[in-house]
Design an enzyme around this catalytic site. Structure first.
Site, PDB file in Angstrom:
ATOM      1  N   CYS A 154       0.988  -1.187   0.507  1.00  0.00           N
ATOM      2  CA  CYS A 154       0.046  -0.041   0.036  1.00  0.00           C
ATOM      3  C   CYS A 154       1.030   1.369   0.424  1.00  0.00           C
ATOM      4  O   CYS A 154       0.434   2.196  -0.981  1.00  0.00           O
ATOM      5  CB  CYS A 154      -1.236  -0.197   1.180  1.00  0.00           C
TER       6      CYS A 154
HETATM    7  N1  LIG Z   1      -3.612  -4.392   6.041  1.00  0.00           N
HETATM    8  C1  LIG Z   1      -3.374  -3.845   4.477  1.00  0.00           C
HETATM    9  O1  LIG Z   1      -3.275  -2.094   4.420  1.00  0.00           O
HETATM   10  C2  LIG Z   1      -2.177  -4.147   3.557  1.00  0.00           C
HETATM   11  C3  LIG Z   1      -2.135  -3.835   2.428  1.00  0.00           C
HETATM   12  C4  LIG Z   1      -1.139  -4.167   1.470  1.00  0.00           C
HETATM   13  C5  LIG Z   1      -1.375  -5.813   1.462  1.00  0.00           C
HETATM   14  N2  LIG Z   1      -1.631  -6.334   2.841  1.00  0.00           N
HETATM   15  C6  LIG Z   1      -1.022  -7.128   3.293  1.00  0.00           C
HETATM   16  O2  LIG Z   1      -2.598  -8.258   3.344  1.00  0.00           O
HETATM   17  C7  LIG Z   1      -2.270  -9.687   3.760  1.00  0.00           C
HETATM   18  C8  LIG Z   1      -2.965 -10.057   4.984  1.00  0.00           C
HETATM   19  O3  LIG Z   1      -3.112  -8.327   5.520  1.00  0.00           O
HETATM   20  P1  LIG Z   1      -4.280  -8.101   6.775  1.00  0.00           P
HETATM   21  O4  LIG Z   1      -4.131  -6.838   6.716  1.00  0.00           O
HETATM   22  O5  LIG Z   1      -5.454  -8.190   5.674  1.00  0.00           O
HETATM   23  O6  LIG Z   1      -3.793  -8.928   7.839  1.00  0.00           O
HETATM   24  P2  LIG Z   1      -4.950 -10.016   9.219  1.00  0.00           P
HETATM   25  O7  LIG Z   1      -6.133  -8.951   9.683  1.00  0.00           O
HETATM   26  O8  LIG Z   1      -3.455  -9.953  10.663  1.00  0.00           O
HETATM   27  O9  LIG Z   1      -5.371 -10.396   8.672  1.00  0.00           O
HETATM   28  C9  LIG Z   1      -4.701 -12.406   8.304  1.00  0.00           C
HETATM   29  C10 LIG Z   1      -5.249 -12.293   7.706  1.00  0.00           C
HETATM   30  O10 LIG Z   1      -4.412 -14.384   7.680  1.00  0.00           O
HETATM   31  C11 LIG Z   1      -4.825 -15.331   8.394  1.00  0.00           C
HETATM   32  N3  LIG Z   1      -3.686 -16.285   9.159  1.00  0.00           N
HETATM   33  C12 LIG Z   1      -3.020 -15.409  10.338  1.00  0.00           C
HETATM   34  N4  LIG Z   1      -2.222 -16.148  10.370  1.00  0.00           N
HETATM   35  C13 LIG Z   1      -1.770 -17.169   9.797  1.00  0.00           C
HETATM   36  C14 LIG Z   1      -1.645 -18.496   9.083  1.00  0.00           C
HETATM   37  N5  LIG Z   1      -0.470 -19.091   9.996  1.00  0.00           N
HETATM   38  N6  LIG Z   1      -1.617 -19.685   7.630  1.00  0.00           N
HETATM   39  C15 LIG Z   1      -3.003 -18.747   7.699  1.00  0.00           C
HETATM   40  N7  LIG Z   1      -3.499 -17.619   7.336  1.00  0.00           N
HETATM   41  C16 LIG Z   1      -2.919 -17.311   8.282  1.00  0.00           C
HETATM   42  C17 LIG Z   1      -5.558 -14.751   9.580  1.00  0.00           C
HETATM   43  O11 LIG Z   1      -6.778 -15.620  10.023  1.00  0.00           O
HETATM   44  P3  LIG Z   1      -7.575 -15.835  11.533  1.00  0.00           P
HETATM   45  O12 LIG Z   1      -8.064 -15.122  11.558  1.00  0.00           O
HETATM   46  O13 LIG Z   1      -8.258 -17.069  11.418  1.00  0.00           O
HETATM   47  O14 LIG Z   1      -5.807 -16.278  12.564  1.00  0.00           O
HETATM   48  C18 LIG Z   1      -6.230 -13.300   8.746  1.00  0.00           C
HETATM   49  O15 LIG Z   1      -7.447 -13.818   7.808  1.00  0.00           O
HETATM   50  C19 LIG Z   1      -0.312  -9.465   4.137  1.00  0.00           C
HETATM   51  O16 LIG Z   1       0.281 -10.237   3.891  1.00  0.00           O
HETATM   52  C20 LIG Z   1      -0.443  -8.113   4.142  1.00  0.00           C
HETATM   53  O17 LIG Z   1       1.019  -7.919   3.730  1.00  0.00           O
HETATM   54  C21 LIG Z   1      -1.998  -5.559   3.765  1.00  0.00           C
END
Ligand SMILES: NC(=O)c1ccc[n+]([C@@H]2O[C@H](COP(=O)([O-])OP(=O)(O)OC[C@H]3O[C@@H](n4cnc5c(N)ncnc54)[C@H](OP(=O)(O)O)[C@@H]3O)[C@@H](O)[C@H]2O)c1
Length: 365
Positions: free
Chosen positions: A168
């Site tokens: 992002c």
């Molecule tokens: N947040 C942002 O602004 C943003 C922007 C660009 C890219 N991203 C990318 O998008 C991805 C997700 O980010 P997020 O911000 O959505 O994170 P998040 O809110 O922490 O969500 C993580 C997700 O992955 C699952 N998860 C956690 N540990 C895991 C494991 N060991 N194996 C498989 N699944 C697992 C979680 O499931 P449970 O909840 O069921 O544990 C949840 O569904 C990341 O790679 C991040 O870099 C995020």
């Protein structure tokens, strides 16, 4: 027939925003949502705002659960996409919101992430500029963009089954400064970017740093001194846009807003470049982009105007005394910074209109 979709990491912030966008999309039918610790819960136990998807239950994130869909969106912590994708069919469109497939240089992956390198996929930033053709080679140049006549990344996305959605912060900085890079108006060995970012960029996981009592009424810099993982990705993009050496000082500052990035990127102007040259270059690049809007002279964006929108707003000025261009860009890290970019890129890869199901309008106040 609707396009069948699975979303992995559906209980997280990126997964939740993906689902919000997909639910409003006329061609996509979300059939499967997966999670890790929340598997077995109804989706709305973790995403109570997604009422139209209340019939879905989170299942485990396994290749078996993700297989058999036309499109799989991955929103997993980095390092988890490679193994799953290896077990999906080659003709499934896989769109990864994580970092696993963004970097083309394995050494950069090792230096900033570490662990197994799974290779680069087609980069999901349709507006990314490609270097201008050298004089005399324009006719041989293959990436001629239909909209603007300039080469852009969307031409690469039209024929892919694997998409790596950008970071992002990377999108915010790239969109802010790339017109000057492609036009050769700025010195790319002296870039400075300081970003105000909201805590949703770090995901939903619990950490003291992101508690309301730590964040409210405070601003704090992190990953100071060239350590942030988005640095090599910004360098990669600006090289694609025509830069030689890219040196960037990059400092994010955590501020109390749930969503949003305000990136202020400055660069030294090349000798002889005027403020008019700068404005014309930015205007030309973004004139016809549906989701990147250049603000009029003297106007600068606010993050609040991009919340929920697949829109990046850019304002520019020339600081004559400092000899620098200042580009201020704002976007919603979860929308144009993640889920919107993912769906925009998937639209292109599937042959839909690029803007289908995506809103340019934010939520205000
Ligand atoms: N947040 C942002 O602004 C943003 C922007 C660009 C890219 N991203 C990318 O998008 C991805 C997700 O980010 P997020 O911000 O959505 O994170 P998040 O809110 O922490 O969500 C993580 C997700 O992955 C699952 N998860 C956690 N540990 C895991 C494991 N060991 N194996 C498989 N699944 C697992 C979680 O499931 P449970 O909840 O069921 O544990 C949840 O569904 C990341 O790679 C991040 O870099 C995020």
């Amino acid at each position: 027939m609707p396009v069948s979709v699975a979303v992995a990491g559906a209980s997280g912030y990126a997964g939740g925003e993906l689902l919000r966008v997909l639910a409003a999309h006329p061609e996509f039918d979300v059939r499967t949502v997966t999670a890790f610790s929340n598997a077995g819960q109804p989706l709305i136990a973790t995403q109570p705002h997604l009422r139209s998807l209340a019939h879905l239950t989170l299942v485990e994130t396994t290749a078996a659960n993700l297989r058999g869909h036309d499109v799989v969106f991955l929103a997993l912590p980095h390092g988890h996409s490679g193994a799953i994708t290896a077990e999906l069919d080659d003709d499934t469109l896989v769109v990864d919101c994580g970092a696993d497939h963004r970097l083309t240089d394995p050494a950069a992956w090792d230096a900033f992430y570490g662990g197994e390198y799974h290779g680069a996929w087609t980069y999901g930033l349709p507006e990314l500029l490609h270097a201008a053709p050298a004089p005399g080679t324009a006719e041989e140049w293959r990436d001629v963009d239909d909209i603007t006549g300039l080469g852009r990344q969307r031409t690469e996305l039209a024929a892919t089954k694997r998409i790596a959605v950008p970071g992002c912060n990377v999108t915010a900085v790239t969109l802010g400064i790339q017109p000057g890079v492609q036009a050769g108006l700025v010195e790319t060995d002296d870039l400075v970017a300081v970003l105000s970012v909201g805590p949703s960029g770090a995901g939903k996981k619990l950490a003291t740093t992101y508690l309301a009592s730590e964040i409210m009424g405070s601003a704090s810099a992190y990953a100071v001194g060239g350590t942030h993982r988005h640095i090599p990705e910004i360098q990669q993009n600006l090289v694609a846009a025509g830069a030689g050496d890219v040196r960037i000082s990059f400092t994010p500052v955590l501020v109390p807003m749930a969503r949003g990035i305000l990136a202020t990127t400055t660069a030294r102007l090349s000798p002889g470049v005027s403020a008019r040259d700068v404005r014309l270059a930015w205007e030309q690049v973004y004139a016809d982009e549906p989701f990147v809007h250049l603000l009029p002279e003297g106007a600068f964006p606010r993050t609040a105007d991009t919340v929920g929108a697949n829109t990046a707003l850019v304002g520019i000025a020339v600081d004559e005394a400092a000899g620098r261009v200042v580009a201020v860009s704002a976007l919603d890290n979860l929308a144009k910074g993640t889920a919107g970019a993912a769906v925009q890129s998937a639209n292109i890869a599937l042959g839909f209109p690029e803007t289908l199901g995506l809103s340019v309008d934010g939520v205000a106040p």
